[in-house]
Design a protein around this motif. Sequence first.
Motif, PDB file in Angstrom:
ATOM      1  N   LYS A 166       0.853  -1.193   0.000  1.00  0.00           N
ATOM      2  CA  LYS A 166       0.000   0.000   0.000  1.00  0.00           C
ATOM      3  C   LYS A 166       0.886   1.239   0.000  1.00  0.00           C
ATOM      4  O   LYS A 166       1.788   1.355   0.835  1.00  0.00           O
ATOM      5  CB  LYS A 166      -0.926  -0.036   1.218  1.00  0.00           C
ATOM      6  N   ASN A 167       0.630   2.154  -0.943  1.00  0.00           N
ATOM      7  CA  ASN A 167       1.578   3.244  -1.181  1.00  0.00           C
ATOM      8  C   ASN A 167       0.863   4.544  -1.510  1.00  0.00           C
ATOM      9  O   ASN A 167      -0.354   4.572  -1.709  1.00  0.00           O
ATOM     10  CB  ASN A 167       2.557   2.859  -2.294  1.00  0.00           C
ATOM     11  N   PHE A 168       1.651   5.619  -1.582  1.00  0.00           N
ATOM     12  CA  PHE A 168       1.130   6.956  -1.865  1.00  0.00           C
ATOM     13  C   PHE A 168       1.308   7.359  -3.332  1.00  0.00           C
ATOM     14  O   PHE A 168       1.136   8.531  -3.671  1.00  0.00           O
ATOM     15  CB  PHE A 168       1.822   7.998  -0.986  1.00  0.00           C
ATOM     16  N   HIS A 169       1.643   6.411  -4.209  1.00  0.00           N
ATOM     17  CA  HIS A 169       1.829   6.741  -5.624  1.00  0.00           C
ATOM     18  C   HIS A 169       0.463   6.814  -6.299  1.00  0.00           C
ATOM     19  O   HIS A 169       0.016   5.890  -6.964  1.00  0.00           O
ATOM     20  CB  HIS A 169       2.701   5.679  -6.298  1.00  0.00           C
ATOM     21  N   TRP A 170      -0.200   7.949  -6.145  1.00  0.00           N
ATOM     22  CA  TRP A 170      -1.572   8.108  -6.602  1.00  0.00           C
ATOM     23  C   TRP A 170      -1.705   9.070  -7.785  1.00  0.00           C
ATOM     24  O   TRP A 170      -2.795   9.523  -8.087  1.00  0.00           O
ATOM     25  CB  TRP A 170      -2.428   8.620  -5.429  1.00  0.00           C
ATOM     26  N   GLY A 171      -0.616   9.356  -8.477  1.00  0.00           N
ATOM     27  CA  GLY A 171      -0.706  10.272  -9.608  1.00  0.00           C
ATOM     28  C   GLY A 171      -1.691   9.795 -10.651  1.00  0.00           C
ATOM     29  O   GLY A 171      -2.489  10.581 -11.190  1.00  0.00           O
ATOM     30  N   ASP A 172      -1.670   8.502 -10.981  1.00  0.00           N
ATOM     31  CA  ASP A 172      -2.600   7.948 -11.964  1.00  0.00           C
ATOM     32  C   ASP A 172      -4.033   7.984 -11.444  1.00  0.00           C
ATOM     33  O   ASP A 172      -4.976   8.311 -12.167  1.00  0.00           O
ATOM     34  CB  ASP A 172      -2.197   6.526 -12.354  1.00  0.00           C
ATOM     35  N   MET A 173      -4.196   7.667 -10.153  1.00  0.00           N
ATOM     36  CA  MET A 173      -5.534   7.657  -9.561  1.00  0.00           C
ATOM     37  C   MET A 173      -6.159   9.063  -9.550  1.00  0.00           C
ATOM     38  O   MET A 173      -7.337   9.230  -9.897  1.00  0.00           O
ATOM     39  CB  MET A 173      -5.467   7.123  -8.128  1.00  0.00           C
ATOM     40  N   VAL A 174      -5.374  10.049  -9.172  1.00  0.00           N
ATOM     41  CA  VAL A 174      -5.913  11.415  -9.091  1.00  0.00           C
ATOM     42  C   VAL A 174      -6.325  11.911 -10.474  1.00  0.00           C
ATOM     43  O   VAL A 174      -7.397  12.522 -10.635  1.00  0.00           O
ATOM     44  CB  VAL A 174      -4.881  12.360  -8.440  1.00  0.00           C
ATOM     45  N   GLN A 175      -5.499  11.636 -11.484  1.00  0.00           N
ATOM     46  CA  GLN A 175      -5.885  12.051 -12.838  1.00  0.00           C
ATOM     47  C   GLN A 175      -7.141  11.315 -13.293  1.00  0.00           C
ATOM     48  O   GLN A 175      -8.009  11.884 -13.968  1.00  0.00           O
ATOM     49  CB  GLN A 175      -4.730  11.790 -13.811  1.00  0.00           C
ATOM     50  N   GLY A 176      -7.260  10.049 -12.895  1.00  0.00           N
ATOM     51  CA  GLY A 176      -8.457   9.290 -13.220  1.00  0.00           C
ATOM     52  C   GLY A 176      -9.695   9.851 -12.546  1.00  0.00           C
ATOM     53  O   GLY A 176     -10.798   9.856 -13.126  1.00  0.00           O
ATOM     54  N   ILE A 177      -9.543  10.332 -11.307  1.00  0.00           N
ATOM     55  CA  ILE A 177     -10.671  10.931 -10.587  1.00  0.00           C
ATOM     56  C   ILE A 177     -11.166  12.178 -11.309  1.00  0.00           C
ATOM     57  O   ILE A 177     -12.375  12.366 -11.513  1.00  0.00           O
ATOM     58  CB  ILE A 177     -10.268  11.261  -9.137  1.00  0.00           C
ATOM     59  N   PHE A 178     -10.234  13.038 -11.727  1.00  0.00           N
ATOM     60  CA  PHE A 178     -10.646  14.248 -12.437  1.00  0.00           C
ATOM     61  C   PHE A 178     -11.321  13.900 -13.764  1.00  0.00           C
ATOM     62  O   PHE A 178     -12.302  14.543 -14.160  1.00  0.00           O
ATOM     63  CB  PHE A 178      -9.444  15.167 -12.665  1.00  0.00           C
ATOM     64  N   GLU A 179     -10.809  12.887 -14.443  1.00  0.00           N
ATOM     65  CA  GLU A 179     -11.436  12.455 -15.690  1.00  0.00           C
ATOM     66  C   GLU A 179     -12.855  11.953 -15.430  1.00  0.00           C
ATOM     67  O   GLU A 179     -13.778  12.247 -16.204  1.00  0.00           O
ATOM     68  CB  GLU A 179     -10.593  11.361 -16.340  1.00  0.00           C
ATOM     69  N   ALA A 180     -13.035  11.195 -14.330  1.00  0.00           N
ATOM     70  CA  ALA A 180     -14.370  10.706 -13.981  1.00  0.00           C
ATOM     71  C   ALA A 180     -15.326  11.864 -13.725  1.00  0.00           C
ATOM     72  O   ALA A 180     -16.480  11.856 -14.181  1.00  0.00           O
ATOM     73  CB  ALA A 180     -14.287   9.791 -12.754  1.00  0.00           C
ATOM     74  N   PHE A 181     -14.856  12.872 -13.005  1.00  0.00           N
ATOM     75  CA  PHE A 181     -15.698  14.048 -12.741  1.00  0.00           C
ATOM     76  C   PHE A 181     -16.092  14.731 -14.050  1.00  0.00           C
ATOM     77  O   PHE A 181     -17.243  15.147 -14.225  1.00  0.00           O
ATOM     78  CB  PHE A 181     -14.963  15.040 -11.837  1.00  0.00           C
TER      79      PHE A 181
END
Length: 308
Positions: A166-181
Motif C-alpha cells: 500500500k503506497n502513496f503513488h496516486w498520480g494515476d488515480m488522481v488524474q483518473g478521478i478528475f477524468e471521472a468528474f
Amino acid sequence: MSQVETVSNADNPFADGAAFIAGDYVPIDEARVPITDWGFLHSDVTYDVVAVWGGGFFRLQDHLDRFFRGIEKLHMHSPYDRAEMAAILAECVGRSSIRDAYVKMILTRGSPPKGQRDPRTCENQFYAFAIPYIWITPPEKQELGIHLTISSIPRISPDSVDPTVKNFHWGDMVQGIFEAFDRGAETPVLTDGRGNITEGPGFNLFAAIGGRLVTPDSGVLLGITRKTVIELAESLNIKVDVGILTEGELRAADEIFISSTAGGVIPVSKLDGAPIGDGSPGPLALRLRQMYWDAHATGEYVTQIDYD
C-alpha cells in the motif's frame, strides 16, 4: 448499519481525532511530520488503514499482516512490533472516543543524515492517527448505486510500483478521478493499458458474470475487504474467479460492485453512463453488502477497544 458516531466532549482535545507522532500522542490538528522525511519528499512509504466500527477494529490482524509484509518488501524496519503497534492504534482511538473511525498506520523512510542520499542511512519513522470514519461515497448514494467510469489513464505498472504494498503513488488515480468528474461519474477504475481492469482509487472491483464473481488478480492491492467479500461469497457457494477481467467483460457484467475499507461493499449502477442491469443495485451486491456489515458484529473479525 450505523452512521459515524463521535462522543462530543469539549474537554477532550482529541475529540476530532488523535495522532501518534515522534513517540507522543497529539490532537489531530497538531500532527506534523518533518518536511525532509522521504515519505513526504519521495513517496517512500507504506501504510495501511483499518476501520473501527461500533467500537471495534475490523480484521485488525489482517491489516497488520499486510502492513508488515509491505515494510519487509520496502527494506524498512518498524520501531514497534505488532503488539506495540496495535496498542498505539487502540490508544489513538480510545483517546478520541470515536466509535466509528478511520485509523491509519504509516511507516516512512525517514530523513537521512545531512549530506546523505543513501536510503540505508535513514531511520524509519512510524506514525498513526484516528479520525471519524471516511466513506468513499456517502451511504445515501450507495442505496442508488454509484456511477463508475473506465479511465483512459492506465494504472502504474506493477513492474515499477508493487500495488500489493500500500503506497502513496496516486498520480494515476488522481488524474483518473478528475477524468471521472469530467464525464459526470463519481469515481474511475483503471486498466493496465492493455484492456484489463485493475483497481480504482482506494477500492477493488468485482463483476458478476453468469452466476460467478470475477475480481482482478494483477495490478491491484490485495484488499482486506476484497478478501472478506471472497470469503462471504464462497460461504454462499458462489464461485469466485480471481484472475483477468477485461474491459469488455466488465461492460457486459450482470452486476458490478466495489469493495473498500472506506465503505464496505458499494454497488455500481452505471458504467460510463450506461446502466448496469436495470440500473439499480444488484441483488448479489446488496446481499454481500448486508453480510459484510453483519460481520462487524461477530467475534471472528472484531477486536474490541477499551475506551476506559
